[in-house]
Design a protein around this motif. Structure first.
Motif, short mmCIF file in Angstrom:
data_model
loop_
_atom_site.label_atom_id
_atom_site.label_comp_id
_atom_site.label_asym_id
_atom_site.label_seq_id
_atom_site.Cartn_x
_atom_site.Cartn_y
_atom_site.Cartn_z
N LEU A 164 47.26 84.32 13.68
CA LEU A 164 46.79 85.40 14.54
C LEU A 164 47.91 86.39 14.84
CD1 LEU A 164 44.54 83.43 17.05
CD2 LEU A 164 43.85 84.71 15.02
N ILE A 183 41.13 88.88 10.27
CA ILE A 183 41.91 88.13 11.26
C ILE A 183 41.99 88.87 12.60
CG2 ILE A 183 44.20 87.20 11.79
CD1 ILE A 183 44.52 86.51 8.88
N THR A 216 41.04 87.47 16.38
CA THR A 216 42.04 87.46 17.45
C THR A 216 41.41 87.85 18.78
OG1 THR A 216 43.77 88.01 15.86
CG2 THR A 216 44.26 88.39 18.17
#
Length: 393
Positions: free
Chosen positions: A204, A182, A186
């Motif tokens: 995020l 993740i 981002t």
């Protein structure tokens, strides 16, 4: 919890024994009931090592029975078992028995001196058999009892392995996504995508938080795991956890039946060995969960007051509808021990069917939940990319 005690008895050398007890006070009381004076007591936390070095009671009983039925004396039997035993700890335990027999003690008395290897239940069974002369039969009953009592426990453990593996891998995958995948997405979205959905923003934000404070979260998780393990080693905390489980509407009922089944089977074996009812109830008290200790005390009091066994157990809520009918039949026909065993078998089979049914439902449900959770996270990560691609097209 198991406790290691340094004890002494009049005219004997100090001994090291092990006892399973709720706390140090309970361990001290058990040792003093056996005639020992406690010199020192400490908790034994190394459960894995203890399990590895646990004395093989079933094998010992079976081999002892075969040799004694072949006409060997108890001394010859123990010497034979010492010669063929490859494990040094087990050999030392049998050697202690032989030493006790050579000093003129009975087999049960020698076993009682080594309570860490030989449970009080086996000691009482052997003691009763010594007065009736049916030691081989008593050993057979005890070895069969151990095999039967472990069947349900092994079934529960085996049914828990697969869900535990699935849950463990699912958690690892989730942690990997949050900590490594993740955060990379981002950085891409911050420069390439201006508008993203609320759900993706939340995801995020979680990724950024885990990237910035991941080390602290890991340390906190490990500390929490260590603290939880420490609490589980304390008998008082385990008692509280078990008490909470007993209060759960559905699971508490199943735990109660499990404990009652073990109780019935053990008590049946004691009665077959010729041990009085009141003495047998005192010996098997630890087999009942904490939620039933007061019930057992009430049953013992009612029996001492002259009530029938079945009525005392019914009043104390220590029966099920099936067990109650079996106990009444056993009292009328003089086959209470057999009826106790049948009640135990009935409820063990009931628990086995419930475990199989629960496993068939729980395992696919768990896999589906983990799949939906991981799939949802992946979908939220890639959804802005799909939107960006459609915008470019």
């Amino acid at each position: 919890m198991q406790y290691q005690l340094r004890v002494i008895r009049d005219g004997e050398h100090p001994l090291n024994i092990k006892l399973d007890a709720a706390d140090q006070v309970d361990a001290r009381v058990q040792a003093e009931k056996k005639g020992f004076t406690v010199l020192n007591i400490r908790a034994s936390y190394n459960a894995l090592l203890r399990r590895k070095n646990q004395f093989p009671l079933i094998l010992f009983c079976q081999e002892f029975r075969v040799l004694i039925e072949a006409g060997l004396s108890i001394n010859d039997v123990l010497e034979t078992l010492i010669e063929k035993e490859p494990n040094a700890n087990n050999k030392s335990t049998i050697q202690q028995l032989l030493t006790g027999i050579s000093e003129g003690k009975t087999l049960s008395k020698a076993m009682a001196d080594n309570a860490g290897a030989f449970p009080s239940l086996l000691v009482a069974t052997v003691s009763a058999a010594e007065s009736t002369g049916d030691l081989p039969e008593a050993l057979t009953r005890y070895s069969q009892y151990l095999e039967n009592i472990d069947v349900l426990k092994k079934r529960v453990v085996s049914a828990s392995v697969y869900p535990a593996i699935v849950l463990g891998f699912g958690i690892l995958v989730l942690l990997f996504l949050l900590a490594f995948v993740i955060p990379k997405f981002t950085r891409i979205y911050e420069t390439q995508v201006k508008e993203i959905s609320t759900s993706t923003e939340i995801l995020l934000a979680v990724g950024n938080f885990s990237q910035q404070y991941g080390l602290f979260l890991l340390i906190g998780f490990v500390a929490l795991l260590i603290f939880g393990t420490f609490l589980l080693t304390r008998a008082s905390e385990r008692t509280k956890i078990v008490a909470l489980l007993w209060k759960l509407p559905y699971l508490g009922k199943k735990i109660r039946i499990y404990h009652l089944a073990r109780f019935y089977r053990t008590f049946s074996m004691l009665i077959k060995s010729g041990i009085p009812v009141t003495n047998g109830l005192a010996m098997v008290q630890n087999l009942l969960g904490v939620g039933l200790h007061e019930n057992l005390q009430q049953a013992k009091r009612l029996i001492n007051e002259g009530k029938h066994f079945s009525d005392a157990f019914f009043t104390s809520n220590l029966t099920t509808p099936v067990a109650m009918r079996l106990f009444r039949v056993g009292e009328k026909t003089g086959t209470l021990a057999q009826m106790l065993e049948r009640a135990a078998t009935f409820h063990e089979e009931e628990m086995t069917r419930w475990i199989d049914h629960f496993t068939k439902i729980f395992e696919p449900t768990l896999m589906a939940l983990i799949g939906v959770l991981i799939g949802g996270i992946v979908l939220m990560m890639y959804l802005p990319i799909f939107e960006l691609a459609s915008g470019l097209g």
